[in-house]
Design a protein around this motif. Sequence first.
Motif, PDB file in Angstrom:
ATOM      1  N   ALA A 164     -16.027 -72.320  -1.276  1.00  0.00           N
ATOM      2  CA  ALA A 164     -15.876 -73.494  -2.121  1.00  0.00           C
ATOM      3  C   ALA A 164     -14.705 -73.350  -3.085  1.00  0.00           C
ATOM      4  N   GLY A 165     -14.285 -72.136  -3.370  1.00  0.00           N
ATOM      5  CA  GLY A 165     -13.168 -71.931  -4.274  1.00  0.00           C
ATOM      6  C   GLY A 165     -13.235 -70.548  -4.881  1.00  0.00           C
ATOM      7  N   PRO A 166     -12.103 -70.081  -5.464  1.00  0.00           N
ATOM      8  CA  PRO A 166     -12.054 -68.734  -6.020  1.00  0.00           C
ATOM      9  C   PRO A 166     -13.074 -68.553  -7.157  1.00  0.00           C
ATOM     10  N   LEU A 167     -13.672 -67.376  -7.206  1.00  0.00           N
ATOM     11  CA  LEU A 167     -14.672 -67.084  -8.237  1.00  0.00           C
ATOM     12  C   LEU A 167     -14.545 -65.628  -8.666  1.00  0.00           C
ATOM     13  N   HIS A 168     -14.990 -65.314  -9.902  1.00  0.00           N
ATOM     14  CA  HIS A 168     -15.049 -63.906 -10.275  1.00  0.00           C
ATOM     15  C   HIS A 168     -16.418 -63.352  -9.939  1.00  0.00           C
ATOM     16  N   GLY A 169     -16.551 -62.044 -10.035  1.00  0.00           N
ATOM     17  CA  GLY A 169     -17.752 -61.336  -9.566  1.00  0.00           C
ATOM     18  C   GLY A 169     -19.035 -61.877 -10.163  1.00  0.00           C
ATOM     19  N   TYR A 170     -19.049 -62.031 -11.475  1.00  0.00           N
ATOM     20  CA  TYR A 170     -20.267 -62.499 -12.122  1.00  0.00           C
ATOM     21  C   TYR A 170     -20.658 -63.878 -11.622  1.00  0.00           C
ATOM     22  N   ALA A 171     -19.614 -64.739 -11.481  1.00  0.00           N
ATOM     23  CA  ALA A 171     -19.867 -66.108 -11.033  1.00  0.00           C
ATOM     24  C   ALA A 171     -20.423 -66.126  -9.622  1.00  0.00           C
TER      25      ALA A 171
ATOM     26  N   ALA B   3      -8.823 -61.903  -1.163  1.00  0.00           N
ATOM     27  CA  ALA B   3      -7.814 -61.262  -1.990  1.00  0.00           C
ATOM     28  C   ALA B   3      -8.258 -61.405  -3.434  1.00  0.00           C
ATOM     29  N   ALA B   4      -7.861 -60.441  -4.279  1.00  0.00           N
ATOM     30  CA  ALA B   4      -8.278 -60.513  -5.674  1.00  0.00           C
ATOM     31  C   ALA B   4      -7.052 -60.678  -6.554  1.00  0.00           C
ATOM     32  N   GLU B   5      -7.192 -61.457  -7.616  1.00  0.00           N
ATOM     33  CA  GLU B   5      -6.104 -61.483  -8.596  1.00  0.00           C
ATOM     34  C   GLU B   5      -6.658 -61.745  -9.997  1.00  0.00           C
ATOM     35  N   TRP B   6      -5.893 -61.303 -10.974  1.00  0.00           N
ATOM     36  CA  TRP B   6      -6.322 -61.464 -12.364  1.00  0.00           C
ATOM     37  C   TRP B   6      -5.813 -62.805 -12.884  1.00  0.00           C
ATOM     38  N   THR B   7      -6.711 -63.603 -13.477  1.00  0.00           N
ATOM     39  CA  THR B   7      -6.287 -64.887 -14.067  1.00  0.00           C
ATOM     40  C   THR B   7      -7.007 -65.078 -15.417  1.00  0.00           C
ATOM     41  N   GLN B   8      -6.675 -66.195 -16.058  1.00  0.00           N
ATOM     42  CA  GLN B   8      -7.358 -66.561 -17.304  1.00  0.00           C
ATOM     43  C   GLN B   8      -8.565 -67.425 -16.944  1.00  0.00           C
ATOM     44  N   SER B   9      -9.682 -67.132 -17.563  1.00  0.00           N
ATOM     45  CA  SER B   9     -10.832 -68.016 -17.354  1.00  0.00           C
ATOM     46  C   SER B   9     -10.733 -69.193 -18.321  1.00  0.00           C
ATOM     47  N   GLU B  10     -11.675 -70.199 -18.181  1.00  0.00           N
ATOM     48  CA  GLU B  10     -11.632 -71.359 -19.076  1.00  0.00           C
ATOM     49  C   GLU B  10     -11.767 -70.917 -20.533  1.00  0.00           C
ATOM     50  N   THR B  11     -12.489 -69.828 -20.728  1.00  0.00           N
ATOM     51  CA  THR B  11     -12.684 -69.356 -22.097  1.00  0.00           C
ATOM     52  C   THR B  11     -11.540 -68.475 -22.571  1.00  0.00           C
ATOM     53  N   GLY B  12     -10.519 -68.351 -21.735  1.00  0.00           N
ATOM     54  CA  GLY B  12      -9.363 -67.567 -22.145  1.00  0.00           C
ATOM     55  C   GLY B  12      -9.503 -66.076 -21.885  1.00  0.00           C
TER      56      GLY B  12
ATOM     57  N   ARG C 296      -9.500 -62.600 -19.588  1.00  0.00           N
ATOM     58  CA  ARG C 296      -8.850 -62.124 -18.370  1.00  0.00           C
ATOM     59  C   ARG C 296      -9.958 -61.812 -17.365  1.00  0.00           C
ATOM     60  N   VAL C 297      -9.943 -62.493 -16.223  1.00  0.00           N
ATOM     61  CA  VAL C 297     -10.969 -62.229 -15.220  1.00  0.00           C
ATOM     62  C   VAL C 297     -10.323 -62.004 -13.857  1.00  0.00           C
ATOM     63  N   ARG C 298     -11.063 -61.288 -13.014  1.00  0.00           N
ATOM     64  CA  ARG C 298     -10.555 -61.011 -11.664  1.00  0.00           C
ATOM     65  C   ARG C 298     -11.273 -61.957 -10.717  1.00  0.00           C
ATOM     66  N   VAL C 299     -10.482 -62.838 -10.085  1.00  0.00           N
ATOM     67  CA  VAL C 299     -11.135 -63.783  -9.179  1.00  0.00           C
ATOM     68  C   VAL C 299     -10.821 -63.413  -7.733  1.00  0.00           C
ATOM     69  N   TYR C 300     -11.790 -63.735  -6.901  1.00  0.00           N
ATOM     70  CA  TYR C 300     -11.669 -63.452  -5.469  1.00  0.00           C
ATOM     71  C   TYR C 300     -11.466 -64.746  -4.713  1.00  0.00           C
TER      72      TYR C 300
ATOM     73  N   ARG D 281      -5.050 -47.608 -11.148  1.00  0.00           N
ATOM     74  CA  ARG D 281      -5.077 -49.040 -11.444  1.00  0.00           C
ATOM     75  C   ARG D 281      -6.351 -49.662 -10.886  1.00  0.00           C
ATOM     76  N   PHE D 282      -6.694 -49.252  -9.680  1.00  0.00           N
ATOM     77  CA  PHE D 282      -7.913 -49.784  -9.073  1.00  0.00           C
ATOM     78  C   PHE D 282      -9.122 -49.467  -9.939  1.00  0.00           C
ATOM     79  N   GLU D 283      -9.135 -48.286 -10.493  1.00  0.00           N
ATOM     80  CA  GLU D 283     -10.287 -47.887 -11.291  1.00  0.00           C
ATOM     81  C   GLU D 283     -10.370 -48.702 -12.566  1.00  0.00           C
ATOM     82  N   GLN D 284      -9.198 -48.895 -13.175  1.00  0.00           N
ATOM     83  CA  GLN D 284      -9.187 -49.715 -14.398  1.00  0.00           C
ATOM     84  C   GLN D 284      -9.685 -51.120 -14.102  1.00  0.00           C
ATOM     85  N   ASP D 285      -9.149 -51.679 -13.011  1.00  0.00           N
ATOM     86  CA  ASP D 285      -9.559 -53.035 -12.609  1.00  0.00           C
ATOM     87  C   ASP D 285     -11.069 -53.106 -12.485  1.00  0.00           C
ATOM     88  N   LEU D 286     -11.605 -52.139 -11.778  1.00  0.00           N
ATOM     89  CA  LEU D 286     -13.024 -52.153 -11.492  1.00  0.00           C
ATOM     90  C   LEU D 286     -13.824 -52.063 -12.788  1.00  0.00           C
TER      91      LEU D 286
END
Lengths: 109, 882
Positions: free
Chosen positions: A22-29, A63-72, A74-78, B17-22
């Motif tokens: 449905a769209g990119p999400l971070h782990g918790y989401a 693929a994973a990348e770091w972005t800003q969440s709505e709350t500002g 830094r989150v990693r989204v997949y 870096r991977f570890e920090q990310d995690l």
Amino acid sequence: MPQSPDIPPGTLHMLILKTLQAGPLHGYAIAQRIHLISEDVLQVEEGSLYPALQRILVKGWAAAEWTQSETGRRVRVYKITPAGRKQLGAEISEFDRVMKAVYKVIETA
Amino acid sequence: MMGEIWRRLGFLFHRSRFEQDLEEEMCFHAEMAGRARFGNFTLLGEDSRSQWGFGALERLAHDLRFAIRMLRKSPAFTAVAVLSLTLGIGANTAIFSVINAVILRSLAVRNPEQLVALNHSDFRNTPSRSFPYPFYRELRDHNDIFSGILCQTGFDSSLSVKGDAQRVTGEMVSANYFTVLGLQPYAGRLFRPDDETSAGANRVVVLSYNFWRRRFGGDGSIIGRVVDLNTTPMTVIGVAPPEFDSLRTGFNPDVRVPITMQPQMYLSDSMLDNREDWWLYVVARLKPGVTRQRAEATLTARLRRYRKQSNNGQPISEFRRRMFESTRVNLLLAGTGLATQAERGAKQLWILMAVVAIVLLSGCLNIANLLLARTAARRREFAVRLSLGAPRRRLIRQLLTESILLAFAGGACGIAFAIAGARLLTMFLTAGQNGVSIDVTPGARVLAFTLVLSLLTGILFGVAPAFQGTQVELTPELKGEQLRFPGTRIPWRKALVSVQVALSVLLLIGAGLFLRSLIRLRTMDLGFDQKNVLQATVGPTLIGYGQQQVLTFYRELGDRVARIPGVLSVSFSSIGLVSDSDWGSGITVQGYQPKEDDVGPDRNIVGPGYFSTLHIPIIEGRDFTERDHARSPHVAIVNEIFARFYFGNQNPIGKLIGPGGKGQVLDFAIVGVAKDGKYANLREEPQRFWYIPYEQYAETQDLHDLTLYARTTGDPMKETGAIRRVVRSLDPKVPVYNVKTLEEQIDQDLASDRMVATLSSFFSLLTALIAAIGLYGVMTFSMTQRTREIGIRMALGAQRSSVVNSVMREVTMLIALGIAVGVPCALGLGRFVKSILFEIKPTDQFVFITAIVLAVVVTLTAGYLPARRAASIDPTLALRYE
């Protein structure tokens, strides 16, 4: 609180990929989404979520990348990849086939 | 798949870096979920990371890092272990690489596995690889079993370029030689079918690559030039490929000429059309699909027919009929080369291989013993690791990694050691042989051997400690109330020591046998006196002297050498003493009818004063003198066996004999009987032998190079320069070769015996030492164990001597057990070395007793030291111990 059931073995990758479709999400989401959609039946533990996500990254299904969440924050989204979609299709049809077979056994036996 | 490997590699290089990310990601998750942290973060991190890893490979790298750390922590242990392994694995690799070069390595030709060598035998059971040229020609032109068939034989000649003569080793070959072998020229061309037409017509020569580099500096312009081989001008047409030496192991001919040049190369009559001259090796390539059995059947029929036809319709005697009918041809695989003198040491090499394998085994047992002690000391470490959840197999793997790492370190050093060792061994094997050299550069096969050997070694000495050491009772170990060492382990280690004693007894017995056999060979009566004699072969025939010139030359040479101050007397002979060559001859004896199956005596042609120069006693009659020349009555000297064989109790002096064969003329009168002795080599049986003066021989036959023997007052080698100067003053072009003392010549005949005796003595003493160290180690260890017990016993009034006695009883038991195992092994294995022993039985009592005494003395001493130390324990200290 009743113990939430175990997620059937082998289906976690499918659930994660399906959620990501449905769209990119971070782990918790991802965990939240699975919890919600399954109407609180399925609870994804962190202990299995993160190894599974790493596995999906290794396989190149997401693929994973770091972005800003709505709350500002830094989150990693997949984000699901084309290979991931293909894998998802394959896993769903396989799951379907197995479940149909299981039902057949339950109903007749 | 590739993508996945790339991603994994990426992870490996950007691990942090991977570890920090995690970590960041999971902190975020925990925050969102409203918890400070979740569960077992370390475990989770590890699980996540393990998705990326290379699994087994990464664990191996980890094990290796740890192993290196552990080994560095105990440098003394590591050094001792690596050093012993270097010696053990190195010795094994050295001997294997020689075996590989001499016996196992395939020839560098096309499809070597198809090559077979022809071998024939008959009821007299004398297998031979030599065939006549006409038979070869018949086969070459008509057969449906071979896709190619070649013949070859070796020769020595002189090669001169513009008068500068040099001795070379050569090979005469059929013109299809290179084609059948599938070889391409390095330069120029190789032989073509039209290079084998008729006797003496094919004056072309192919140089070997090495000779071309050595003699002509790799100059390409030599091709097309003319060189003289035995004074026959021959055109150089090409250079053979460098990777191919010859079909005969260790034989590296400098030049090759067509087989049809035989009369010129041998300086003799043509043997090409003679149906009864058996002088060529025949090697063929089997057609695909043709079995050896079928080919052998065909060849047997062909050879029988050939031999019958050779009889020329003459009536066939019963003996000859049996000979024909029992003729058989066998095919030997020739893909790894034909046997030559280099292979006379093959048996010795296998024996040495077994010896060094035993040394390595014994060394392994010692290291296993050391490791057992070491793992015992590390029990606490293992207990901690096991209690933290490490599976036992992980510990076993860790320990095996350590031992295999040790073995590989030993193997790597061993290869360096082996390269030097192998060179030394080949010097033993090829001592004094012309044109023989063996390339022992370690190839893939040798490296693979070392690799596998190291691995096996590591597992062999590592497996027991790994399994024993990791059997830990957690609770007592962690609480520090060690049972220390459960009783099971010590007997285990003691058994290893008994095995070591058995192995060293076995090797000591073997070494004793070889040594005793060598001493027998060195000290037996040769029938001549080898001290203070110099030999040198002088070859005027090689540079084209006519027969008269040759005789004048030798006479003059003899006179001038005799005048050298340090020289007592001089003589000549055609066949050198103990040079491993003999000259079989037919014989005609007055009033004697020879039997058909009698091979006849051997003979030699010699100069005046031969017997007095070599100190061969003349039993009856006289020596040859200057007066026995071409125009004087023909005379002969025979040995005692000859005289007894043909004349029984009659006086042989004055009897007439002659060479057998055609005329059967009785033209030599016996003037002396010489003492029996050794002729071609030291192991030969006593045999009939006769001599005639070379000047009288030269009347009817061509003379070949004669070897000069000079008896000197002092060290014979001192006269070398003077003798060479004499030859130069007569004619500087005449080659002088084979210059050495007669003792050196004999030593060379014994080279392989000396190799086995020396090396096996060294290795057997080493093994005894290893066993002693092993015994010392185990006993010391077990004394430390029993400190308390001994203390109590002494406190209760035990005498020192009784303590020593009780320890020594145990030591004696271990040694006795080892001997009880080792001696029967030696008795059983004796038959494998029987053939290389000289006049000594493999059950020689003297050797057995000496070996046992030696082993007992060495190991008892090793056991006595810890016993004495145990007896000097102070009871008060001992009781407080622990």
